[in-house]
Write an enzyme that holds these catalytic residues in place. Sequence first.
Site, mmCIF file in Angstrom:
data_model
loop_
_atom_site.group_PDB
_atom_site.id
_atom_site.type_symbol
_atom_site.label_atom_id
_atom_site.label_comp_id
_atom_site.label_asym_id
_atom_site.label_seq_id
_atom_site.Cartn_x
_atom_site.Cartn_y
_atom_site.Cartn_z
ATOM 1 N N LEU A 72 0.778 -1.065 -0.103
ATOM 2 C CA LEU A 72 -0.130 -0.048 -0.032
ATOM 3 C C LEU A 72 1.013 0.979 -0.165
ATOM 4 O O LEU A 72 1.869 1.163 0.591
ATOM 5 C CB LEU A 72 -0.875 0.074 1.247
ATOM 6 C CG LEU A 72 -2.075 -0.962 1.212
ATOM 7 C CD1 LEU A 72 -2.630 -0.924 2.623
ATOM 8 C CD2 LEU A 72 -2.988 -0.932 0.249
ATOM 9 N N ASP A 73 0.535 2.331 -0.966
ATOM 10 C CA ASP A 73 1.270 3.382 -0.692
ATOM 11 C C ASP A 73 1.264 4.139 0.626
ATOM 12 O O ASP A 73 0.583 3.843 1.636
ATOM 13 C CB ASP A 73 0.784 4.805 -1.710
ATOM 14 C CG ASP A 73 0.600 4.358 -3.086
ATOM 15 O OD1 ASP A 73 1.297 3.284 -3.427
ATOM 16 O OD2 ASP A 73 -0.191 4.859 -3.640
ATOM 17 N N LYS A 74 2.488 4.667 1.044
ATOM 18 C CA LYS A 74 2.440 5.380 2.260
ATOM 19 C C LYS A 74 1.186 6.129 2.960
ATOM 20 O O LYS A 74 1.153 5.888 3.926
ATOM 21 C CB LYS A 74 3.880 6.350 2.215
ATOM 22 C CG LYS A 74 4.144 6.968 3.737
ATOM 23 C CD LYS A 74 5.262 8.076 3.243
ATOM 24 C CE LYS A 74 5.511 8.728 4.915
ATOM 25 N NZ LYS A 74 6.461 9.706 4.650
ATOM 26 N N THR A 76 -1.866 5.666 2.012
ATOM 27 C CA THR A 76 -3.012 4.973 1.886
ATOM 28 C C THR A 76 -3.275 3.848 3.083
ATOM 29 O O THR A 76 -2.034 3.413 3.648
ATOM 30 C CB THR A 76 -2.976 4.114 0.461
ATOM 31 O OG1 THR A 76 -2.940 4.871 -0.571
ATOM 32 C CG2 THR A 76 -4.306 3.223 0.466
#
Length: 250
Positions: A72-74, A76
Amino acid sequence: MVNSGIKIVYEDNNIVVINKPSGLITHQKNLDDTQPSVVDWVIEKYPKLKNVGEPFIASGKEVPRAGIVHRLDKDTSGLLIITKNETAFEYMKKQFQEHAVHKYYFALVFGRPENNSGTINEPLGRIGMKRTTKISGKKMIDSKASVTQYKTLKSFAKFTLLDVAPQTGRTHQIRVHLKSIGCPIAGDTIYAPKGWQQPKGLNRLFLHAHKLQFIAPSSAKASAGKPDGQSLALETDLPEELQKVINMLE
């Protein structure tokens, strides 16, 4: 103890599913990166998992994977699967490759999609470090087929809450695809136009991985990629800071 804010949603002998907070990276971008990460948390809580799965390659160097099969993106938040052994890792890796893991995200976007639901089928590539659906031009690299489904949950005066289901797993896929239909995600500092007014109280990206559906590994058959385990549907509510934003919009 790593002060991560991570919460365990589900755990058995083969996997752990966590709820990752916004602001925490999944893994370091290189060996000199000192930001706290999910990898740090895993290694501290489950030391034996450090070398489960092939290492991430970051800036040409190997970073321990610690059983993590997707990212997951930072910025998100939401559900993330960690595997506890090589058999489970290979099994879940194959499930992701075959798109047998179904992921769902809550996204608050600027404006309103032309249709209440739909499918965005646009290849993604990048120009420099920025992802885009505009695949023409000599500077475009690594263009890949990408599909995202969405449906409207709630409409507000200037924003819309969507339930988004990516069918492929490209970097920044949801963020770029929603921007491509004129509805960038609120709080997106990369893809939302500069100067657009944020919802009151929003201090992060409004993107949360709220649901995962998949068949978990349960036996030696998992090593052959046969989905013979328990069917799981795991969900988590909006984080408090995002629910407050919705409450103020209503």
